[in-house]
Design an enzyme around this catalytic site. Structure first.
Site, mmCIF file in Angstrom:
data_model
loop_
_atom_site.group_PDB
_atom_site.id
_atom_site.type_symbol
_atom_site.label_atom_id
_atom_site.label_comp_id
_atom_site.label_asym_id
_atom_site.label_seq_id
_atom_site.Cartn_x
_atom_site.Cartn_y
_atom_site.Cartn_z
ATOM 1 C CE LYS A 1 -3.756 5.234 -1.206
ATOM 2 N NZ LYS A 1 -4.577 5.580 -2.214
ATOM 3 C CE1 TYR B 1 -3.970 2.198 0.852
ATOM 4 C CE2 TYR B 1 -2.528 3.087 2.525
ATOM 5 C CZ TYR B 1 -3.562 3.236 1.810
ATOM 6 O OH TYR B 1 -4.454 4.068 2.025
HETATM 7 N N1 LIG Z 1 -9.685 6.490 5.304
HETATM 8 C C1 LIG Z 1 -8.478 6.989 5.793
HETATM 9 O O1 LIG Z 1 -8.083 7.408 6.549
HETATM 10 C C2 LIG Z 1 -7.327 6.969 4.265
HETATM 11 C C3 LIG Z 1 -6.061 7.498 4.618
HETATM 12 C C4 LIG Z 1 -5.378 7.495 3.488
HETATM 13 C C5 LIG Z 1 -5.666 7.024 2.470
HETATM 14 N N2 LIG Z 1 -6.970 6.799 2.098
HETATM 15 C C6 LIG Z 1 -7.097 6.556 0.815
HETATM 16 O O2 LIG Z 1 -8.698 6.958 0.564
HETATM 17 C C7 LIG Z 1 -9.246 6.173 -0.439
HETATM 18 C C8 LIG Z 1 -10.619 5.948 -0.139
HETATM 19 O O3 LIG Z 1 -10.669 5.062 1.182
HETATM 20 P P1 LIG Z 1 -11.774 4.779 1.969
HETATM 21 O O4 LIG Z 1 -11.104 5.017 3.796
HETATM 22 O O5 LIG Z 1 -12.903 5.710 1.709
HETATM 23 O O6 LIG Z 1 -12.197 3.319 1.573
HETATM 24 P P2 LIG Z 1 -13.421 2.442 1.606
HETATM 25 O O7 LIG Z 1 -13.001 1.108 1.722
HETATM 26 O O8 LIG Z 1 -14.393 2.921 2.596
HETATM 27 O O9 LIG Z 1 -14.116 2.861 0.155
HETATM 28 C C9 LIG Z 1 -13.387 2.642 -1.023
HETATM 29 C C10 LIG Z 1 -14.378 2.393 -1.890
HETATM 30 O O10 LIG Z 1 -13.638 2.224 -3.415
HETATM 31 C C11 LIG Z 1 -14.419 0.954 -4.007
HETATM 32 N N3 LIG Z 1 -13.388 0.355 -4.653
HETATM 33 C C12 LIG Z 1 -12.460 -0.375 -4.359
HETATM 34 N N4 LIG Z 1 -11.854 -0.892 -5.338
HETATM 35 C C13 LIG Z 1 -12.348 -0.177 -6.602
HETATM 36 C C14 LIG Z 1 -11.957 -0.447 -7.847
HETATM 37 N N5 LIG Z 1 -11.156 -1.099 -8.298
HETATM 38 N N6 LIG Z 1 -12.777 0.341 -8.698
HETATM 39 C C15 LIG Z 1 -13.684 0.964 -8.355
HETATM 40 N N7 LIG Z 1 -14.135 1.374 -7.003
HETATM 41 C C16 LIG Z 1 -13.357 0.494 -6.133
HETATM 42 C C17 LIG Z 1 -14.911 0.169 -2.761
HETATM 43 O O11 LIG Z 1 -15.959 -0.626 -3.518
HETATM 44 C C18 LIG Z 1 -15.188 1.377 -1.815
HETATM 45 O O12 LIG Z 1 -16.805 1.551 -2.084
HETATM 46 C C19 LIG Z 1 -8.430 5.026 -0.961
HETATM 47 O O13 LIG Z 1 -7.550 5.441 -1.875
HETATM 48 C C20 LIG Z 1 -7.433 4.989 0.523
HETATM 49 O O14 LIG Z 1 -6.212 4.238 0.206
HETATM 50 C C21 LIG Z 1 -7.879 6.772 3.169
#
Ligand SMILES: NC(=O)c1ccc[n+]([C@@H]2O[C@H](COP(=O)([O-])OP(=O)(O)OC[C@H]3O[C@@H](n4cnc5c(N)ncnc54)[C@H](O)[C@@H]3O)[C@@H](O)[C@H]2O)c1
Length: 302
Positions: A160, A156
């Site tokens: 990232k 990851y």
């Molecule tokens: N939540 C955090 O604190 C955090 C921190 C750093 C980065 N991020 C990044 O933010 C983004 C969103 O994360 P989140 O926490 O909302 O996650 P989440 O799991 O709540 O939501 C992610 C969504 O993406 C969809 N998804 C996954 N793979 C897919 C694909 N190949 N094509 C289309 N849709 C797809 C899933 O079905 C889901 O609805 C991600 O890229 C994650 O790595 C989140």
């Protein structure tokens, strides 16, 4: 008047978490929104929410890391909503494990969804804008897990950190075409992070402010999707709660040289300590996440 009146934006992975909040916020700012999702039910629920609020949204089902699906998302924007102005690359997954236990499948899945999942829609969107001579805005989703380095997330984190570089490079390539590309490192309580943030109902400054709510990230993303931010590109921002941070990319902290001569291994080994002495950096691995400006405890409200 919304910041995005008359505009159209795509959000990948918009069915839940950060992407859902971003899609709703973009719609509230006046944009027509393409909800990109692999999970049809989750995606449709967000389309319905936007529509119920009086906004305009359409669903594009498919894996955004597949070239055909990514091209179809862009086509959906243009054919069903009439244009495309912004792309938010948000979709992501986790397969956390230390490297020695990590399977090739866990490595490949994470690299594909994040890196190819950024390449494919960005490639399709920017080609569309360049072919039509129009400006556009891309928001990429990196993570402090990558740019600072978090234990147990080599797949990851590599993806990232790659996304942060991707944004900086694609920004340079497209600046003269009026296309901006920035990256955010969000932090919020979602399905992805409920283990880390689940119990925290952080207060920040005000008792009723939920610091880790995913929707706190969305207004800055809406700003980066708007023409109001056309002067900003190739930057990496930290976004959480009430806070937006600006990250500086890797910078060279110190140098030693050998007076115009090639080093021998022994010579360079004898001088390498100078690099650490002048910077105060430790030769051993350091926990980059410890360098965050915030801690969950500070923001826990407890
Ligand atoms: N939540 C955090 O604190 C955090 C921190 C750093 C980065 N991020 C990044 O933010 C983004 C969103 O994360 P989140 O926490 O909302 O996650 P989440 O799991 O709540 O939501 C992610 C969504 O993406 C969809 N998804 C996954 N793979 C897919 C694909 N190949 N094509 C289309 N849709 C797809 C899933 O079905 C889901 O609805 C991600 O890229 C994650 O790595 C989140």
């Amino acid at each position: 008047m919304g910041l995005l009146d008359g505009k159209v934006a795509i959000v990948t992975g918009a069915g839940r978490g950060l992407g859902r909040g971003e899609a709703l916020e973009l719609a509230r700012e006046g944009a027509g929104v393409v909800v990109g999702e692999v999970d049809e039910a989750a995606g449709q629920a967000v389309v319905d929410e936007i529509t119920a609020e009086g906004g305009q949204a359409v669903l594009a089902i498919g894996d955004c890391s597949e070239i055909d699906s990514a091209q179809a998302i862009v086509r959906t924007a243009v054919e069903q909503l009439g244009r495309l102005d912004a792309l938010v690359n948000n979709a992501g997954i986790l397969r956390d494990r230390t490297l020695v236990k990590m399977t090739p499948e866990e490595w490949d899945a994470v690299i594909k969804v994040h890196l190819r999942g950024h390449y494919a829609p960005t490639h399709a969107a920017i080609n569309h804008w360049r072919d039509n001579g129009q400006p556009g805005h891309v928001v990429c989703t990196a993570s402090t897990s990558g740019i600072l380095g978090n234990f147990g997330q080599s797949n990851y984190g590599a993806a990232k950190a790659g996304i942060a570089s991707f944004a900086q490079i694609v920004a340079q390539e497209n600046w003269k075409h009026g296309i901006t590309v920035n990256a955010i490192c969000p932090a919020a309580r979602t399905r992805m992070t409920e283990g880390a943030y689940g119990e925290l109902k952080a207060a920040g400054g005000k008792a009723d402010f939920d610091f880790w709510h995913p929707d706190n990230v969305a207004p800055f993303v809406a700003y980066l999707c708007s023409d109001a931010s056309s002067h900003i590109s190739g930057k990496v921002f930290g976004v959480q709660g009430d806070t937006v941070e600006l990250y500086r990319p890797f910078v060279s902290e110190a140098a030693i040289d050998n007076g115009g001569n090639r080093w021998s291994a022994e010579q360079v080994g004898g001088r390498v300590a100078e690099l650490f002495e002048t910077t105060g950096m430790e030769p051993a691995p350091q926990n980059g996440m410890a360098r965050l400006r915030y801690t969950m405890k500070d923001r826990s409200g407890s």
